[in-house]
Design a protein around this motif. Structure first.
Motif, PDB file in Angstrom:
ATOM      1  N   UNK A  15      26.357  21.355  14.195  1.00 21.67           N
ATOM      2  CA  UNK A  15      27.555  20.528  14.302  1.00 21.67           C
ATOM      3  C   UNK A  15      28.689  21.354  14.889  1.00 21.67           C
ATOM      4  N   UNK A  16      29.257  20.865  15.970  1.00 21.63           N
ATOM      5  CA  UNK A  16      30.387  21.547  16.613  1.00 21.63           C
ATOM      6  C   UNK A  16      31.439  20.510  16.978  1.00 21.63           C
ATOM      7  N   UNK A  17      32.642  20.970  17.231  1.00 20.76           N
ATOM      8  CA  UNK A  17      33.771  20.078  17.503  1.00 20.76           C
ATOM      9  C   UNK A  17      34.069  20.014  18.995  1.00 20.76           C
ATOM     10  N   UNK A  18      34.275  18.809  19.486  1.00 23.62           N
ATOM     11  CA  UNK A  18      34.523  18.597  20.914  1.00 23.62           C
ATOM     12  C   UNK A  18      36.015  18.672  21.233  1.00 23.62           C
ATOM     13  N   UNK A  19      36.353  19.459  22.270  1.00 20.88           N
ATOM     14  CA  UNK A  19      37.717  19.499  22.793  1.00 20.88           C
ATOM     15  C   UNK A  19      37.651  19.158  24.282  1.00 20.88           C
ATOM     16  N   UNK A  20      38.100  17.966  24.669  1.00 21.70           N
ATOM     17  CA  UNK A  20      38.022  17.573  26.083  1.00 21.70           C
ATOM     18  C   UNK A  20      39.200  18.101  26.895  1.00 21.70           C
ATOM     19  N   UNK A  21      38.941  18.394  28.153  1.00 24.65           N
ATOM     20  CA  UNK A  21      39.977  18.826  29.093  1.00 24.65           C
ATOM     21  C   UNK A  21      39.979  17.883  30.290  1.00 24.65           C
ATOM     22  N   UNK A  22      41.018  17.984  31.081  1.00 29.45           N
ATOM     23  CA  UNK A  22      41.137  17.105  32.242  1.00 29.45           C
ATOM     24  C   UNK A  22      40.510  17.753  33.481  1.00 29.45           C
ATOM     25  N   UNK A  23      39.192  17.821  33.479  1.00 36.69           N
ATOM     26  CA  UNK A  23      38.500  18.339  34.642  1.00 36.69           C
ATOM     27  C   UNK A  23      37.986  19.748  34.478  1.00 36.69           C
ATOM     28  N   UNK A  76      24.273  37.135  20.620  1.00 31.01           N
ATOM     29  CA  UNK A  76      23.571  37.721  21.761  1.00 31.01           C
ATOM     30  C   UNK A  76      22.373  36.870  22.182  1.00 31.01           C
ATOM     31  N   UNK A  77      21.941  35.978  21.299  1.00 34.26           N
ATOM     32  CA  UNK A  77      20.800  35.118  21.606  1.00 34.26           C
ATOM     33  C   UNK A  77      21.127  33.675  21.252  1.00 34.26           C
ATOM     34  N   UNK A  78      20.338  32.772  21.786  1.00 27.60           N
ATOM     35  CA  UNK A  78      20.497  31.351  21.490  1.00 27.60           C
ATOM     36  C   UNK A  78      20.259  31.097  19.997  1.00 27.60           C
ATOM     37  N   UNK A  79      19.262  31.758  19.421  1.00 21.77           N
ATOM     38  CA  UNK A  79      18.940  31.560  17.999  1.00 21.77           C
ATOM     39  C   UNK A  79      20.115  31.971  17.112  1.00 21.77           C
ATOM     40  N   UNK A  80      20.728  33.097  17.418  1.00 20.97           N
ATOM     41  CA  UNK A  80      21.885  33.535  16.632  1.00 20.97           C
ATOM     42  C   UNK A  80      23.010  32.501  16.700  1.00 20.97           C
ATOM     43  N   UNK A  81      23.210  31.959  17.883  1.00 20.04           N
ATOM     44  CA  UNK A  81      24.250  30.950  18.078  1.00 20.04           C
ATOM     45  C   UNK A  81      23.970  29.698  17.246  1.00 20.04           C
ATOM     46  N   UNK A  82      22.758  29.183  17.324  1.00 23.41           N
ATOM     47  CA  UNK A  82      22.406  27.962  16.608  1.00 23.41           C
ATOM     48  C   UNK A  82      22.431  28.187  15.101  1.00 23.41           C
ATOM     49  N   UNK A  83      21.915  29.315  14.645  1.00 24.26           N
ATOM     50  CA  UNK A  83      21.928  29.613  13.205  1.00 24.26           C
ATOM     51  C   UNK A  83      23.353  29.607  12.669  1.00 24.26           C
ATOM     52  N   UNK A  84      24.269  30.199  13.398  1.00 24.30           N
ATOM     53  CA  UNK A  84      25.668  30.227  12.960  1.00 24.30           C
ATOM     54  C   UNK A  84      26.252  28.823  12.954  1.00 24.30           C
ATOM     55  N   UNK A  85      25.996  28.063  14.018  1.00 23.18           N
ATOM     56  CA  UNK A  85      26.554  26.715  14.112  1.00 23.18           C
ATOM     57  C   UNK A  85      26.048  25.812  12.988  1.00 23.18           C
ATOM     58  N   UNK A  86      24.823  25.996  12.586  1.00 22.78           N
ATOM     59  CA  UNK A  86      24.253  25.179  11.503  1.00 22.78           C
ATOM     60  C   UNK A  86      24.793  25.591  10.136  1.00 22.78           C
ATOM     61  N   UNK A  87      25.036  26.880   9.962  1.00 20.97           N
ATOM     62  CA  UNK A  87      25.549  27.369   8.674  1.00 20.97           C
ATOM     63  C   UNK A  87      27.066  27.201   8.547  1.00 20.97           C
ATOM     64  N   UNK A  88      27.732  27.030   9.677  1.00 22.22           N
ATOM     65  CA  UNK A  88      29.201  26.912   9.686  1.00 22.22           C
ATOM     66  C   UNK A  88      29.614  25.669  10.483  1.00 22.22           C
ATOM     67  N   UNK A  89      29.296  24.486   9.964  1.00 22.53           N
ATOM     68  CA  UNK A  89      29.576  23.254  10.713  1.00 22.53           C
ATOM     69  C   UNK A  89      31.065  23.073  11.017  1.00 22.53           C
ATOM     70  N   UNK A  90      31.370  22.808  12.280  1.00 21.94           N
ATOM     71  CA  UNK A  90      32.741  22.546  12.681  1.00 21.94           C
ATOM     72  C   UNK A  90      33.556  23.764  13.036  1.00 21.94           C
ATOM     73  N   UNK A  91      33.000  24.966  12.852  1.00 24.42           N
ATOM     74  CA  UNK A  91      33.781  26.171  13.136  1.00 24.42           C
ATOM     75  C   UNK A  91      33.729  26.563  14.617  1.00 24.42           C
ATOM     76  N   UNK A  92      32.755  26.057  15.325  1.00 23.28           N
ATOM     77  CA  UNK A  92      32.663  26.331  16.757  1.00 23.28           C
ATOM     78  C   UNK A  92      33.154  25.115  17.536  1.00 23.28           C
TER      79      UNK A  92
END
Length: 330
Positions: free
Chosen positions: A184-192, A143-159
């Motif tokens: 840390x997050x994983x990049x998925x590129x799309x065509x546009x 629901x917040x930016x902090x919650x998002x970042x905390x999860x991404x840092x504790x779960x590298x590569x899951x987002x």
């Protein structure tokens, strides 16, 4: 027969007069503009750059008194259309609707892009600024930016995050976010942009940090959630969404822009004519209302020289991101 002085003067005067009359059409042709202008959009129809081009084309046509034709020349993330204009005649009749993708990301990430965004163009004016937003699928618990970042840092590569392609501004934005936060997050590129929107709405990727304009209707519909804005202030359309500066990351003010550029070497008088016309249209009540409705920030007054300075500064800033992340779009 001998010709007196008066006759010679009369003939000379008449000759010069006829020569002057003959030159009038040529002089009239020199007045810019005197024929249709082509706005090259280096992306497919329907995207934010294409929409902006079509919003400006009609009022500019009325103001300048000539037809303005919008022509889509898509390919290579905007490079095909940009290169076409870079090689066009420098007379002001072939222009490109530029963006950070075509004139910033591509030159930095495509080794064979074929043009220099500063040397090969006369950057005329900003048409509008597009805030970027960190957007997540509505099914996610953040629901917040902090919650998002905390999860991404504790779960590298899951987002996973999506972008409009390798080397696109969407990727560069997230790489700057990762460097600033340590997430840390994983990049998925799309065509546009169109398949990217589909991926976000379908939860194929969990988030993006990209153009708010294309996502605003879906945010308002509750399909996705905006957690933060990469902008220097909050927006009236999303008054409860904080800026990244408010949550502790002022360096991530990543507001994008859409502009207008001519081939390098276009006469300054032509550039100034186009600049003044854009400014008149951009500050009209009709255009201001149109931009606000779409979530676009009206462009501040920025001269061609100031526009070029901004371009040079951003090339340096994002160049560091590209080098550190090792991003190359083949």
């Amino acid at each position: 027969m001998a010709m007196n002085t008066t006759s010679r003067r009369s003939l000379l005067s008449t000759g010069l007069g006829l020569a002057g009359l003959a030159a009038l059409p040529a002089l009239a042709q020199d007045k810019f503009p005197s024929r249709p202008i082509t706005l090259v959009v280096p992306f497919p129809p329907g995207g934010s750059v294409d929409i902006m081009a079509r919003q400006y084309s009609e009022p500019l046509s009325k103001l300048l008194g000539v037809p303005i034709v919008v022509e889509n020349r898509a390919g290579a993330g905007g490079s095909v259309g940009a290169q076409y204009v870079a090689r066009a005649k420098a007379d002001g009749y072939t222009l490109v609707v530029s963006s950070q993708s075509s004139h910033l990301a591509n030159p930095l990430t495509q080794p064979k892009v074929g043009y220099d965004p500063v040397k090969d163009f006369e950057n005329i004016a900003i048409l509008g600024r597009l805030p970027n937003a960190l957007v997540v699928h509505s099914s996610l618990p953040f629901k917040t930016f902090k919650e998002f970042i905390d999860y991404a840092k504790k779960n590298p590569g899951k987002l996973n995050y999506g972008s409009g392609g390798v080397g696109s501004m969407g990727q560069l934005n997230v790489e700057m976010l990762k460097a600033a936060t340590g997430a840390f997050t994983t990049h998925i590129p799309y065509r546009g942009g169109t398949p990217l929107i589909t991926a976000v709405l379908g939860n194929e990727v969990q988030f993006i940090l990209d153009n708010l304009v294309i996502m605003l209707p879906h945010i308002q519909a509750g399909k996705v959630r905006a957690l933060a804005l990469a902008n220097d202030q909050r927006l009236p359309q999303l008054p409860d969404v904080p800026t990244l500066a408010e949550v502790g990351y002022p360096q991530l003010n990543l507001t994008s822009w859409i502009g207008l550029a001519a081939p390098g070497g276009t006469p300054d008088a032509v550039v100034q004519t186009l600049y003044k016309a854009v400014r008149e249209v951009a500050t009209s009540p009709a255009m201001l209302a149109n931009l606000k409705e779409r979530g676009v920030i009206p462009p501040e007054e920025m001269t061609p020289a100031a526009f070029e300075k901004m371009m040079s500064e951003r090339l340096v800033k994002f160049g560091e991101v590209v080098r550190k992340a090792g991003i190359t779009a083949e």
